[in-house]
Motif scaffolding. Structure first.
Motif, PDB file in Angstrom:
ATOM      1  N   SER A 295      58.740 103.216  23.955  1.00  0.00           N
ATOM      2  CA  SER A 295      59.225 104.235  23.024  1.00  0.00           C
ATOM      3  C   SER A 295      59.787 103.571  21.773  1.00  0.00           C
ATOM      4  N   GLU A 296      60.083 104.384  20.753  1.00  0.00           N
ATOM      5  CA  GLU A 296      60.657 103.844  19.521  1.00  0.00           C
ATOM      6  C   GLU A 296      62.001 103.173  19.792  1.00  0.00           C
TER       7      GLU A 296
ATOM      8  N   ALA B 128      61.376  99.836  21.528  1.00  0.00           N
ATOM      9  CA  ALA B 128      60.917  98.855  20.539  1.00  0.00           C
ATOM     10  C   ALA B 128      62.074  98.397  19.663  1.00  0.00           C
TER      11      ALA B 128
ATOM     12  N   GLU C 255      64.771 109.453  15.444  1.00  0.00           N
ATOM     13  CA  GLU C 255      64.585 110.224  16.672  1.00  0.00           C
ATOM     14  C   GLU C 255      65.438 111.487  16.686  1.00  0.00           C
TER      15      GLU C 255
ATOM     16  N   THR D 154      54.969  99.688  20.517  1.00  0.00           N
ATOM     17  CA  THR D 154      54.836 101.132  20.717  1.00  0.00           C
ATOM     18  C   THR D 154      53.398 101.547  21.011  1.00  0.00           C
ATOM     19  N   LYS D 155      52.415 100.974  20.336  1.00  0.00           N
ATOM     20  CA  LYS D 155      51.032 101.418  20.482  1.00  0.00           C
ATOM     21  C   LYS D 155      50.270 100.641  21.550  1.00  0.00           C
TER      22      LYS D 155
ATOM     23  N   ILE E  35      56.115 102.502  11.896  1.00  0.00           N
ATOM     24  CA  ILE E  35      56.093 103.655  12.800  1.00  0.00           C
ATOM     25  C   ILE E  35      55.915 104.945  12.007  1.00  0.00           C
TER      26      ILE E  35
END
Length: 459
Positions: free
Chosen positions: A50-51, A54, A370, A44-45, A246
């Motif tokens: 996106s979450e 991932a 989400e 993600t980073k 996260i």
């Protein structure tokens, strides 16, 4: 002084040398287990996924692991523990480096899928070999020691992972691959195939012995009920790998802070796990597992209210206590529910509960965060573990009765011509007759199992 010496002898003494080689390999492998700790944050980073993306990559790892554990269990019984371990470790080392070089999402997912296949394919052979070489009376202690080694390595890896990631994320993958290769070298040089496993594999190849097939454990309803409950607990527990980093990152906490917080899990286990066997040895395993589920749920549920490093650390300490209680009872009960001739298959199918959770936990966790929010995820974890605790108490008598019957079968030796020499019994239990569960336990399947509808409705 005598008390300390007695405790040391009771904790570490009398275990076969093959166990200690496996234990050493576990420790070294876990010291470099950086990738799974940081994978969600890396994707993600560092890679900008996106979450949900991932979660798909982590889920692919779980899918590959599910296939790997099933095939690994069959190979452990048919081909042998040692060749299965060597092949799976070498494949995992290669795929670990490949994942580090993958850039676009399809390549990341493919590498994670194959890495999961090889990395998790080692579990059934490793567990079956440990059961082969450690006598029943020492298994609770052996599993606790092995779990202790896992967490010594994990605690160090969690602290070092953040530092390695600051230098270069590729270094994370390279070190992980190197420790896998070192473990394979230890197995190649020091570990030999257990006599029981070698005899089973030879008989199977020659066609003189029927060992069942890959699906045989799935027809064992006592075992399947236990596996389904483990799946529920694993779905909750694996959120600490997928969604916890996260959540902490969203609260402005760095990878180094996450590594320090999650390292508390390993530190607490390192300090306290060796005392757990004495604490729980005279208590019913279903009751211990139910209590562990409640404590685990409390820890993860309180994560909904965490926002600082100190509060996250407190939740980790709580669910770690549940993990410490459940691990040795879980492992020893699985060992006793596995007929000797089918240990690889049973360990593979049981590992499927973890791999299934590895596939679903990050996907469901990501979707829940989400669409429903962070609090819904962690409070939902508490509800799931509460349901599991009730089921442990409801089904516990079934598992203990089944284990007692299998122990009585194990105690019946083969004919004298097929018995192992007395001088070789120090490294593993004597060869004994172990018919398939359907042949030896009809009364359990017919009278002592909960109805199938109740088992399938547990999740």
């Amino acid at each position: 002084m005598r008390t300390v010496q007695g405790w040391l002898a009771e904790t570490f003494g009398g275990l076969p040398k093959t166990f200690w080689y496996l234990w050493t390999g576990t420790l070294i492998n876990r010291l470099g287990s950086f990738v799974l700790i940081l994978l969600a944050m890396y994707l993600t980073k560092e890679r900008g996924f996106s979450e949900s993306q991932a979660g798909l990559a982590l889920g692919a790892w779980g899918v590959g692991g599910a296939v790997g554990t099933m095939l690994g269990g069959v190979l452990a019984d048919r081909w042998g523990r040692r060749p299965t371990l060597l092949t799976a470790h070498l494949g995992a080392a290669v795929l670990m480096v490949a994942l580090g070089f993958a850039r676009d999402l399809p390549m990341v997912i493919a590498a994670a899928l194959l890495l999961g296949f090889f990395a998790e394919g080692t579990r059934p052979a490793f567990s079956a070999m440990m059961i082969d070489v450690v006598p029943e009376k020492d298994r609770l202690r052996a599993f606790s020691l092995n779990y202790w080694a896992i967490n010594v390595g994990f605690a160090c890896a969690a602290l070092l992972a953040g530092l390695a990631a600051k230098a270069d994320y590729l270094l994370v993958f390279t070190i992980d691959a190197a420790t896998i290769l070192i473990t394979a070298l230890i197995i190649f040089v020091k570990v030999r195939e257990p006599r029981r496993a070698a005899a089973t594999a030879t008989a199977t190849k020659s066609g003189t012995k029927s060992s069942g097939n890959m699906l045989t454990p799935l027809r064992d309803r006592a075992f399947v009920s236990f596996m389904l409950l483990n799946f529920l607990i694993a779905m909750v527990f694996l959120q600490h790998i997928s969604m916890l980093p996260i959540a902490m990152s969203d609260d402005g906490l760095s990878p180094t802070t996450f590594g320090s917080v999650i390292a508390l899990n390993g530190v607490l286990i390192v300090l306290g796990q060796l005392f757990i066997p004495r604490l729980i040895k005279d208590r019913g395993r279903p009751q211990v597992l139910a209590l562990a589920a409640v404590i685990t749920g409390l820890g993860f549920g309180l994560t909904a209210f965490a926002g600082s490093a100190w509060l996250y650390a407190g939740t980790v300490l709580i669910w770690t206590m549940g993990e410490m209680l459940s691990s040795p009872s879980n492992s020893s009960l699985v060992a006793e529910l596995s007929p000797a001739a089918l240990r690889g298959r049973y360990q593979g199918v049981f590992s499927l509960s973890w791999q299934g959770a590895s596939a679903f936990a990050p996907v469901l966790g990501g979707l829940t965060r989400e669409h429903l929010g962070n609090s819904a995820l962690w409070l939902g974890c508490a509800v799931v573990t509460g349901v599991a605790a009730v089921c442990y108490l409801s089904f516990g008598h079934v598992w203990e009765r089944r284990a007692a019957v299998l122990r009585s079968v194990t105690a019946t030796p083969l004919a004298p011509t097929t018995r192992a020499p007395e001088s070789s019994t120090t490294d593993e239990e004597p060869l004994t007759a172990h018919p398939a569960p359907d042949a030896t336990l009809p009364e359990i399947a017919a009278n002592q199992q909960p109805p199938t509808s109740r088992l399938t409705s547990v999740p």
